[in-house]
Design a protein around this motif. Structure first.
Motif, PDB file in Angstrom:
ATOM      1  N   GLU A  61       0.822  -1.211   0.000  1.00 21.59           N
ATOM      2  CA  GLU A  61       0.000   0.000   0.000  1.00 21.59           C
ATOM      3  C   GLU A  61       0.860   1.265   0.000  1.00 21.59           C
ATOM      4  O   GLU A  61       1.795   1.376   0.776  1.00 21.59           O
ATOM      5  CB  GLU A  61      -0.954  -0.036   1.194  1.00 21.59           C
ATOM      6  N   PRO A  62       0.514   2.216  -0.853  1.00 29.29           N
ATOM      7  CA  PRO A  62       1.346   3.417  -0.952  1.00 29.29           C
ATOM      8  C   PRO A  62       1.240   4.344   0.257  1.00 29.29           C
ATOM      9  O   PRO A  62       2.075   5.223   0.415  1.00 29.29           O
ATOM     10  CB  PRO A  62       0.847   4.097  -2.227  1.00 29.29           C
ATOM     11  N   THR A  63       0.244   4.156   1.117  1.00 34.15           N
ATOM     12  CA  THR A  63       0.104   5.076   2.249  1.00 34.15           C
ATOM     13  C   THR A  63       1.351   5.074   3.122  1.00 34.15           C
ATOM     14  O   THR A  63       1.904   6.118   3.453  1.00 34.15           O
ATOM     15  CB  THR A  63      -1.134   4.696   3.094  1.00 34.15           C
ATOM     16  N   LEU A  64       1.803   3.881   3.510  1.00 33.47           N
ATOM     17  CA  LEU A  64       3.002   3.761   4.345  1.00 33.47           C
ATOM     18  C   LEU A  64       4.225   4.290   3.608  1.00 33.47           C
ATOM     19  O   LEU A  64       5.003   5.085   4.134  1.00 33.47           O
ATOM     20  CB  LEU A  64       3.219   2.288   4.730  1.00 33.47           C
ATOM     21  N   CYS A  93       8.928  -5.104  -4.337  1.00 32.00           N
ATOM     22  CA  CYS A  93       7.615  -5.596  -4.772  1.00 32.00           C
ATOM     23  C   CYS A  93       6.704  -4.423  -5.159  1.00 32.00           C
ATOM     24  O   CYS A  93       7.180  -3.420  -5.663  1.00 32.00           O
ATOM     25  CB  CYS A  93       7.000  -6.497  -3.714  1.00 32.00           C
ATOM     26  N   CYS A  94       5.403  -4.537  -4.866  1.00 32.05           N
ATOM     27  CA  CYS A  94       4.479  -3.543  -5.422  1.00 32.05           C
ATOM     28  C   CYS A  94       4.572  -2.184  -4.757  1.00 32.05           C
ATOM     29  O   CYS A  94       4.396  -1.157  -5.405  1.00 32.05           O
ATOM     30  CB  CYS A  94       3.054  -4.067  -5.379  1.00 32.05           C
ATOM     31  N   THR A  95       4.837  -2.147  -3.457  1.00 32.00           N
ATOM     32  CA  THR A  95       4.985  -0.839  -2.832  1.00 32.00           C
ATOM     33  C   THR A  95       6.198  -0.141  -3.447  1.00 32.00           C
ATOM     34  O   THR A  95       6.225   1.080  -3.604  1.00 32.00           O
ATOM     35  CB  THR A  95       5.058  -0.972  -1.291  1.00 32.00           C
ATOM     36  N   GLY A  96       7.191  -0.945  -3.834  1.00 27.99           N
ATOM     37  CA  GLY A  96       8.344  -0.416  -4.558  1.00 27.99           C
ATOM     38  C   GLY A  96       7.918   0.196  -5.879  1.00 27.99           C
ATOM     39  O   GLY A  96       8.391   1.270  -6.268  1.00 27.99           O
ATOM     40  N   MET A 119      13.819  -3.340   7.211  1.00 35.06           N
ATOM     41  CA  MET A 119      12.890  -3.678   6.141  1.00 35.06           C
ATOM     42  C   MET A 119      11.504  -3.423   6.724  1.00 35.06           C
ATOM     43  O   MET A 119      11.125  -4.029   7.726  1.00 35.06           O
ATOM     44  CB  MET A 119      13.051  -5.119   5.690  1.00 35.06           C
ATOM     45  N   VAL A 120      10.803  -2.488   6.102  1.00 38.91           N
ATOM     46  CA  VAL A 120       9.508  -2.056   6.633  1.00 38.91           C
ATOM     47  C   VAL A 120       8.417  -2.629   5.746  1.00 38.91           C
ATOM     48  O   VAL A 120       8.417  -2.390   4.535  1.00 38.91           O
ATOM     49  CB  VAL A 120       9.422  -0.517   6.654  1.00 38.91           C
ATOM     50  N   VAL A 121       7.507  -3.380   6.327  1.00 36.70           N
ATOM     51  CA  VAL A 121       6.513  -4.085   5.510  1.00 36.70           C
ATOM     52  C   VAL A 121       5.099  -3.731   5.945  1.00 36.70           C
ATOM     53  O   VAL A 121       4.876  -3.320   7.082  1.00 36.70           O
ATOM     54  CB  VAL A 121       6.721  -5.618   5.602  1.00 36.70           C
ATOM     55  N   ASP A 122       4.153  -3.858   5.015  1.00 37.64           N
ATOM     56  CA  ASP A 122       2.754  -3.689   5.405  1.00 37.64           C
ATOM     57  C   ASP A 122       1.966  -4.970   5.154  1.00 37.64           C
ATOM     58  O   ASP A 122       1.889  -5.816   6.043  1.00 37.64           O
ATOM     59  CB  ASP A 122       2.118  -2.441   4.765  1.00 37.64           C
ATOM     60  N   VAL A 123       1.439  -5.129   3.941  1.00 34.96           N
ATOM     61  CA  VAL A 123       0.601  -6.302   3.681  1.00 34.96           C
ATOM     62  C   VAL A 123       0.976  -6.986   2.364  1.00 34.96           C
ATOM     63  O   VAL A 123       1.507  -6.340   1.459  1.00 34.96           O
ATOM     64  CB  VAL A 123      -0.901  -5.910   3.600  1.00 34.96           C
TER      65      VAL A 123
END
Ligand code: CUV
Ligand code: SF4
Length: 630
Positions: A261-264, A295-298, A328-332
């Motif tokens: 998610e782009p919010t983070l 990945c996708c947030t990238g 390494m900061v991750v969300d979902v």
């Protein structure tokens, strides 16, 4: 499963780090895949059912002996289609919940009067949705659009608003099959209900429900995610970006943002530019702070801010193995639960941030949308303070390339028109693209999307398929891990023109675009739907009539199944490079790979050889050209 040698030839930066992982006694996805062999044949064929506690039940296919029905009497068709439909529903849920989070973020941004980047797009969407725009402030409009978007998830009547973007003929097909998506949550829930023990047993009807849930993703949740992200954070425009693990910097505090998610990630982009935090990093002996995406947030932050693209799904463990990642900061989504184990062997902090995805062994620092910048600052500070714990056991791979990315629909149309005004919304037309296709200079367009999978040497199928297509004058658009694979292989650089057929090369040189266009993250496949809808309407045909196709050569996630299903139901020919778990039912397999074409105009094709897949796509494109008489 391939042995390691298969990675040595490619451009993935994987071989050197895999060797380091071995030396450091780190277990990776490839080790676990090897340990998993042979994989369960029942699961592979989709004929294992655990939907109730009378089971598990499995259908024996390889011999005349053994059960041919579940304890309740469910057949292989019922079991395999239920499993497939539930995967589609989970994939649609993941994408759509992401979309919902973005809508909430837009709501809070409006409430707190934070910047809203693309006002033009906001106004255009408000008008499209019948919201009175005149005399309204940006915040007021954003708040109304956010509310309307949130209502799409559970509204009791009517259908999704973005359905109106589809060409008329497409809407009629959906109506006739009663699959027009209604409300996102409802369509997903209905799949879970109808596939409950003792409910729907007709594989065709089960797939029909899955189609509705998938369309709720593509023309609903994902499209909301894309459109509202663009409004809030800016619509991507073309620019250069660096890619591959060589973007990590030895002398900087390295932060990898990974997930979806782009919010983070947007908040992190702000935080790493905070002078106080940069100063803190210098105090700790670093040259600065280096934020990179995975990945996708990238993809999201690369598309909007030029943040380097560190790597895709199969590089996440290896990023930690470099030994230079402070956090390494991750969300979902698509975050390997193995990461804390890898991180433990280095100084890396794995920081989880979503209540939807906690991982034992990680540090949890929950991201609060209402307080995004402060949360991001805390996370960055955690990384900065970890710099001193780095050891000498480091290896930053040399592999690093530059590519041109940022191809939103708006950017593509602008590139076609040669208009450079980056603020124009949907100005210009797709006429030049259609003319190029009609004249035959361009044969057609193909999308290459999806993940990495141990069944394929990492990135290889993405890259071979893309090269074969551009060589044959097919323009490629890409998202997700496929986009990472293509940029790493140099296919988004100027030099890539050398790999193109004459027609495509001419177009690329004229328009100054690479032959493989990066359109964003997986939710941004909605951009591709939007582009196809615009082209169809311009040509006055249906999507199924266009000389286009899609491929997911290395897919693995349930989201990919949802994407594939909405693409097929939107009239697109979709080649899967990895066989889905359906083959235990001949009827279901035939339905997905053949019968659906008679209904929706699109179908699945299963082809693991990327060169053969390319030629199947080329054949399909030529058939469509003939039918269009061009
Ligand atoms: Ni969606 S493309 S592994 S990160 S879904 Fe995840 Fe993006 Fe596949 Fe890649
Ligand atoms: Fe077995 Fe039927 Fe229960 Fe599935 S739903 S586990 S097939 S009894």
């Amino acid at each position: 499963m391939q042995d390691e040698l298969s990675y040595v030839k490619d451009e993935t930066a994987i071989p050197s780090l895999l060797k380091k992982a071995k030396d450091d006694k780190i277990e990776t996805v490839w080790d676990r895949a090897l340990a998993m062999q042979p994989q369960c044949g029942f699961g592979e064929m989709g004929v294992c059912c655990t939907n109730c506690s009378m089971g598990p039940c499995r259908i024996v296919k390889i011999s005349p002996d053994g059960p041919k029905k579940g304890i309740c009497g469910a057949t292989e068709d019922t079991i395999a289609s239920r499993n497939f439909a539930r995967s589609v529903a989970a994939g649609s849920a993941a994408h759509s919940d992401h979309g919902r989070d973005i809508a909430e973020a837009l709501h809070y941004a409006a409430e707190q009067k934070r910047p809203i980047k693309d006002e033009k797009k906001l106004r255009a969407l408000a008008e499209e949705w019948g919201i009175q725009t005149e005399g309204r402030s940006v915040e007021d409009l954003a708040s109304k659009v956010a509310e309307k978007a949130l209502n799409e998830f559970g509204k009791p009547f009517g259908h999704l608003q973005f359905v109106e973007r589809a060409p008329q003929k497409r809407k009629e097909i959906w109506e006739s099959m009663d699959v027009t998506p209604r409300a996102i949550d409802r369509d997903i829930v209905e799949v879970l209900h109808s596939t409950h023990m003792g409910c729907d047993a007709d594989y065709r009807n089960i797939i029909t429900a899955a189609v509705r849930a998938a369309l709720s993703d593509g023309w609903g949740g994902s499209m909301i995610g894309t459109e509202l992200s663009d409004i809030l954070f800016g619509t991507p425009v073309p620019h250069e970006v660096e890619a591959n693990l060589g973007v990590l910097k030895k002398d900087c505090v390295n932060i990898v943002v990974h997930g979806h998610e782009p919010t983070l990630s947007e908040a992190l982009v702000l935080a790493v530019n905070d002078p106080d935090l940069i100063e803190a990093a210098k105090q700790e002996g670093a040259q600065g702070i280096n934020l990179v995406g995975m990945c996708c947030t990238g993809n999201e932050v690369a598309m909007r801010h030029g943040i380097p693209m560190a790597g895709n799904f199969f590089q996440q463990e290896l990023a930690v193995v470099t030994g230079v990642v402070e956090a390494m900061v991750v969300d979902v989504q698509c975050i390997m639960p193995s990461l804390p184990q890898v991180a433990k062997c280095y100084h890396t902090k794995l920081i989880t941030t979503s209540r939807k995805a906690k991982i034992p062994g990680a540090v949890h620092m929950e991201f609060d949308e209402k307080n995004s910048v402060e949360c991001a600052r805390k996370i960055v500070l955690e990384a900065v303070m970890n710099f001193k714990n780095r050891t000498d056991n480091v290896l930053v791979p040399e592999e690093k390339v530059t590519g041109r990315i940022g191809y939103s629909v708006e950017s593509i149309i602008r590139a076609l028109d040669g208009i450079t005004n980056t603020f124009a919304h949907q100005s210009g037309t797709v006429k030049p693209l259609v003319d190029a296709v009609k004249s035959g200079v361009l044969r057609g367009v193909a999308a290459i999307v999806g993940c990495n999978n141990h069944r394929v040497p990492a990135d290889q199928s993405h890259v071979l398929l893309a090269k074969e297509l551009i060589k044959n004058d097919v323009l490629v658009v890409t998202t997700g891990c496929g986009a990472h694979a293509c940029i790493k292989a140099g296919l988004m650089s100027e030099d890539a023109v050398k790999l193109c057929g004459k027609g495509l090369a001419t177009c690329c040189e004229l328009l100054k675009v690479p032959p493989v266009l990066h359109m964003g993250s997986c939710v941004d496949i909605s951009r591709i739907l939007q582009l196809l809808a615009i082209i169809s309407k311009y040509m006055n045909v249906d999507i199924k009539d266009l000389p286009v196709a899609a491929a997911a050569p290395e897919w693995m996630s349930e989201k990919a199944l949802s994407i594939g299903t909405y693409a097929v139901a939107s009239g697109i020919y979709v080649v899967l490079g990895v066989t889905p778990q359906i083959t235990g039912s001949e009827n279901l397999t035939k339905y997905l790979t053949s019968d659906m074409e008679n209904i929706y105009g699109g179908r699945f094709e299963i082809e693991s050889d990327p060169i053969k897949a390319a030629h199947k796509i080329l054949d399909h494109i030529e058939v469509k050209r003939k039918q269009l008489d061009i």
